[in-house]
Scaffold this active site. Sequence first.
Site: not given
Length: 310
Positions: A59-60, A88, A109, A137
């Site tokens: 969703r986000t 890396k 995120r 959030h």
Amino acid sequence: MVSKSDFKGKHFISMGDYSRAQLDYILDVADEMVELEKQGSEMARGKVLASLFFEPSTRTRLSFESAMFRLGGSVTTVADPMTSSAKKGESFEDTIRTVMNYVDIIAMRHPDNDAALRAAKVSSVPYINGGSGTWEHPTQTMLDLHCIRYAKGGIDGLTIGMVGDLKNGRTVHSLLKALRNYNVKVYCIAPDALKMKPEVIEEVKDKVEVVEVSDLPKTMPMLDVVYMTRVQRERFASQEEYDKVKDSYIMDRNMIQKHGKKDVVIMHPLPRVNEISTDVDDLPNAWYFRQVKHGIYARMAVIALALGVY
């Protein structure tokens, strides 16, 4: 007096950074985005969003990208950390310093609690916190506030229950911080092992009445809005610890019809596992899938304001 210039070029990191007037301003812009989302816009034409997701997301990530496209902008994305230079050994800060040269705005995120704060220190373009560990959030909260206002006609005067994993749920941390700006009463409903973080309670205690309880059926009749949350398996050290609390609360049709107000609004940041039964889905009280749509409106507003194109 709040104006669009308050947001131009600024990072969007924590709900603790915003006043009632600023939140209402963003929500009012989100209202305008409801129609704009249908029509499309060219206001962000020529602008590029970096969509960087180092934790799983449906969703986000998709709503950030959809929001940018609806504004007429473009998106470049990393949806798998295994395909980035972090694999890396590149540092988080160097990733931000690199990406900011390609784009006009970053949405990320990340599993680290301090990721958003660290990014804000080095990014020269607006950085939007799309979820930072178990900390916050904030754009989820903007869509939650917009959905509540849309569903109930306003926020002031409501009694809101937050249910489930309040310890690890970054959505409820941000939401509670935002609700301190409104005239509401909040019940935090959780077992002892999943209670709201004390530091979040401490931050809001002088601004909003918070009551911590564990009995959902007993509390349900008082609630105008119920914000269910998933017990997050990925936040537990062992399956045994998770199994002890995973079924603490189940919202089903009987719970709503026996204990809830007729017009109680049931929300959830999703994904759900089994904490909301599918027999709730066809009730008018079920807002959690409609809630998803508000993510586009809220994120269109945040992006447009941060870019200064609104």
